[in-house]
Design a protein around this motif. Structure first.
Motif, PDB file in Angstrom:
ATOM      1  N   THR A 233     111.818  76.791  51.207  1.00  0.00           N
ATOM      2  CA  THR A 233     111.829  77.772  50.107  1.00  0.00           C
ATOM      3  C   THR A 233     110.517  78.530  49.929  1.00  0.00           C
ATOM      4  O   THR A 233     110.470  79.514  49.197  1.00  0.00           O
ATOM      5  N   ALA A 234     109.421  78.090  50.585  1.00  0.00           N
ATOM      6  CA  ALA A 234     108.131  78.744  50.343  1.00  0.00           C
ATOM      7  C   ALA A 234     107.198  78.542  51.531  1.00  0.00           C
ATOM      8  O   ALA A 234     107.356  77.614  52.326  1.00  0.00           O
ATOM      9  N   SER A 235     106.223  79.451  51.638  1.00  0.00           N
ATOM     10  CA  SER A 235     105.155  79.259  52.616  1.00  0.00           C
ATOM     11  C   SER A 235     103.888  79.891  52.063  1.00  0.00           C
ATOM     12  O   SER A 235     103.936  80.765  51.193  1.00  0.00           O
ATOM     13  N   GLY A 236     102.744  79.434  52.551  1.00  0.00           N
ATOM     14  CA  GLY A 236     101.494  79.963  52.051  1.00  0.00           C
ATOM     15  C   GLY A 236     100.314  79.209  52.622  1.00  0.00           C
ATOM     16  O   GLY A 236     100.461  78.418  53.563  1.00  0.00           O
ATOM     17  N   PHE A 237      99.141  79.472  52.058  1.00  0.00           N
ATOM     18  CA  PHE A 237      97.916  78.844  52.527  1.00  0.00           C
ATOM     19  C   PHE A 237      97.081  78.434  51.316  1.00  0.00           C
ATOM     20  O   PHE A 237      96.878  79.232  50.400  1.00  0.00           O
ATOM     21  N   VAL A 238      96.639  77.188  51.302  1.00  0.00           N
ATOM     22  CA  VAL A 238      95.798  76.674  50.219  1.00  0.00           C
ATOM     23  C   VAL A 238      94.398  76.478  50.780  1.00  0.00           C
ATOM     24  O   VAL A 238      94.192  75.642  51.667  1.00  0.00           O
ATOM     25  N   PRO A 239      93.422  77.249  50.321  1.00  0.00           N
ATOM     26  CA  PRO A 239      92.063  77.131  50.874  1.00  0.00           C
ATOM     27  C   PRO A 239      91.404  75.814  50.500  1.00  0.00           C
ATOM     28  O   PRO A 239      91.705  75.221  49.462  1.00  0.00           O
ATOM     29  N   ALA A 240      90.492  75.369  51.361  1.00  0.00           N
ATOM     30  CA  ALA A 240      89.733  74.154  51.088  1.00  0.00           C
ATOM     31  C   ALA A 240      88.615  74.450  50.103  1.00  0.00           C
ATOM     32  O   ALA A 240      88.230  75.600  49.898  1.00  0.00           O
ATOM     33  N   PHE A 241      88.111  73.407  49.481  1.00  0.00           N
ATOM     34  CA  PHE A 241      86.963  73.530  48.584  1.00  0.00           C
ATOM     35  C   PHE A 241      85.680  73.436  49.424  1.00  0.00           C
ATOM     36  O   PHE A 241      85.562  72.565  50.285  1.00  0.00           O
ATOM     37  N   LYS A 242      84.754  74.339  49.194  1.00  0.00           N
ATOM     38  CA  LYS A 242      83.545  74.411  50.017  1.00  0.00           C
ATOM     39  C   LYS A 242      82.527  73.358  49.581  1.00  0.00           C
ATOM     40  O   LYS A 242      82.022  73.397  48.456  1.00  0.00           O
ATOM     41  N   VAL A 243      82.268  72.420  50.477  1.00  0.00           N
ATOM     42  CA  VAL A 243      81.284  71.365  50.206  1.00  0.00           C
ATOM     43  C   VAL A 243      80.470  71.126  51.476  1.00  0.00           C
ATOM     44  O   VAL A 243      80.847  71.578  52.566  1.00  0.00           O
ATOM     45  N   LYS A 244      79.369  70.401  51.345  1.00  0.00           N
ATOM     46  CA  LYS A 244      78.565  70.040  52.525  1.00  0.00           C
ATOM     47  C   LYS A 244      79.020  68.681  53.021  1.00  0.00           C
ATOM     48  O   LYS A 244      78.878  67.668  52.325  1.00  0.00           O
ATOM     49  N   ALA A 245      79.601  68.646  54.220  1.00  0.00           N
ATOM     50  CA  ALA A 245      80.161  67.404  54.763  1.00  0.00           C
ATOM     51  C   ALA A 245      79.075  66.507  55.331  1.00  0.00           C
ATOM     52  O   ALA A 245      78.189  66.961  56.054  1.00  0.00           O
ATOM     53  N   SER A 281      90.153  65.225  49.578  1.00  0.00           N
ATOM     54  CA  SER A 281      89.474  65.188  50.874  1.00  0.00           C
ATOM     55  C   SER A 281      88.093  65.830  50.812  1.00  0.00           C
ATOM     56  O   SER A 281      87.186  65.441  51.553  1.00  0.00           O
ATOM     57  N   SER A 282      87.900  66.785  49.886  1.00  0.00           N
ATOM     58  CA  SER A 282      86.572  67.407  49.753  1.00  0.00           C
ATOM     59  C   SER A 282      85.538  66.393  49.263  1.00  0.00           C
ATOM     60  O   SER A 282      84.355  66.489  49.591  1.00  0.00           O
ATOM     61  N   ILE A 283      85.983  65.427  48.475  1.00  0.00           N
ATOM     62  CA  ILE A 283      85.084  64.368  48.015  1.00  0.00           C
ATOM     63  C   ILE A 283      84.830  63.362  49.136  1.00  0.00           C
ATOM     64  O   ILE A 283      83.698  62.912  49.351  1.00  0.00           O
ATOM     65  N   THR A 284      85.882  63.040  49.891  1.00  0.00           N
ATOM     66  CA  THR A 284      85.762  62.086  50.997  1.00  0.00           C
ATOM     67  C   THR A 284      84.694  62.511  51.996  1.00  0.00           C
ATOM     68  O   THR A 284      83.883  61.684  52.443  1.00  0.00           O
ATOM     69  N   VAL A 285      84.662  63.795  52.373  1.00  0.00           N
ATOM     70  CA  VAL A 285      83.733  64.226  53.423  1.00  0.00           C
ATOM     71  C   VAL A 285      82.284  64.235  52.955  1.00  0.00           C
ATOM     72  O   VAL A 285      81.372  64.328  53.781  1.00  0.00           O
ATOM     73  N   GLN A 286      82.064  64.108  51.655  1.00  0.00           N
ATOM     74  CA  GLN A 286      80.696  64.068  51.140  1.00  0.00           C
ATOM     75  C   GLN A 286      80.145  62.643  51.087  1.00  0.00           C
ATOM     76  O   GLN A 286      79.009  62.429  50.655  1.00  0.00           O
TER      77      GLN A 286
END
Length: 305
Positions: A233-245, A281-286
């Motif tokens: 029913t839908a398609s799209g793109f969800v951008p990631a949160f910019k962090v320093k990994a 996941s943005s928290i995990t990579v930090q």
């Protein structure tokens, strides 16, 4: 309402070697330090789901060794049901060696051990558990035949099946037909479809190829750029949160586990669930390590509100 999530997957003790940069072929380098932690794609995904308040259970196998005891303890610390984790004397507990450079990138070598020694009997014996689940997740660090048997049981009972085809490998016959949602990264997606992932158009082509294989719902993760989704029913793109990994280990697994805790069976809230998964996941990579880096709902809400 929280989802009942069952993860069929791998349990590995991770040894991480911290290095300045990846070695060239034939080069010997010194590691700056070494750390050990609980991991494995299955364990990571289960812990991510549990820390997001999903009622989480695990189907897997360890060896009768100290590493197996270590992994069982790690799951229980996050209140994950381990009643369906078998103990074998035939193989040792799975393990992984992770090379982690100063840029936060990693290379991983996995020894399957007890994970790869699993048989379809593990799935059959777990039918009551699978039948009670809202979501069943599996990856490719355990035999595909076991996943196929478990997914067939899940579909008989109306549970949603999520396949993370990592490490990338050709799907065995019948697995696509019982997969509700496939979640590869761009490299894995291209391996399975033969279509390189470069832009939105190529992601649409990947989704079409998966549909022709029998999988109607697709999420393709593209690292620090974000995640593409395509459903009926839908398609799209969800951008990631910019962090320093600092360490990208377990980022993809955190994404899938957190997503599974929030997704509705009809996928109607897919975009919102993806935003939450990206936050996790943005928290995990930090943070460093696999299991130790995975955030709780409370930590996610503290950062993102």
């Amino acid at each position: 309402m929280t989802n009942k999530v069952v993860v069929l997957g791998s349990l590995n003790v991770d040894t991480t070697l911290h290095i300045a940069q990846m070695p060239k072929p034939g080069e010997t380098i010194n590691a700056q330090s070494k750390t050990n932690s609980a991991g494995g794609k299955g364990a990571n995904q289960a812990v991510a789901a549990a820390r997001s308040h999903a009622q989480t259970s695990f189907i897997g196998q360890v060896g009768r060794d100290s590493a197996g005891d270590f992994m069982m303890k790690a799951l229980k610390q996050d209140h994950i049901n381990t009643d369906h984790v078998k103990v074998t004397t035939e193989q040792g507990t799975g393990s992984a060696v992770i090379l982690l450079d100063e840029a936060g990138q990693n290379s991983i070598m996995v020894y399957g051990g007890a994970n790869q020694a699993m048989t379809t009997a593990v799935a059959v014996d777990s039918e009551p558990l699978i039948g009670s689940a809202d979501v069943l997740i599996s990856e490719f660090e355990t035999p595909q035949a076991v996943t196929l048997a478990a997914f067939k049981i899940a579909k008989q009972h109306g549970a949603m099946t999520i396949l993370n085809p990592a490490p990338a490998a050709k799907l065995i016959d019948g697995l696509a037909e019982v997969t509700d949602l496939i979640v590869p990264n761009e490299t894995e997606s291209a391996t399975l479809t033969g279509i390189p992932v470069t832009d939105t158009a190529s992601m649409d082509q990947n989704a079409s190829q998966f549909a022709s294989m029998g999988i109607q719902n697709v999420i393709i993760t593209v690292g620090d750029r974000g995640a593409y989704y395509h459903t009926a029913t839908a398609s799209g793109f969800v951008p990631a949160f910019k962090v320093k990994a600092k360490d990208t280990t377990a980022a993809g697994d955190t994404f899938i586990g957190a997503f599974s805790s929030k997704i509705n069976p009809d996928l109607a809230n897919v975009a919102a669930a993806l935003v939450y998964a990206q936050q996790a996941s943005s928290i995990t990579v930090q943070r460093m390590g696999a299991l130790p880096s995975i955030p709780t709902t409370e930590e996610i809400e503290k950062v993102y509100g």
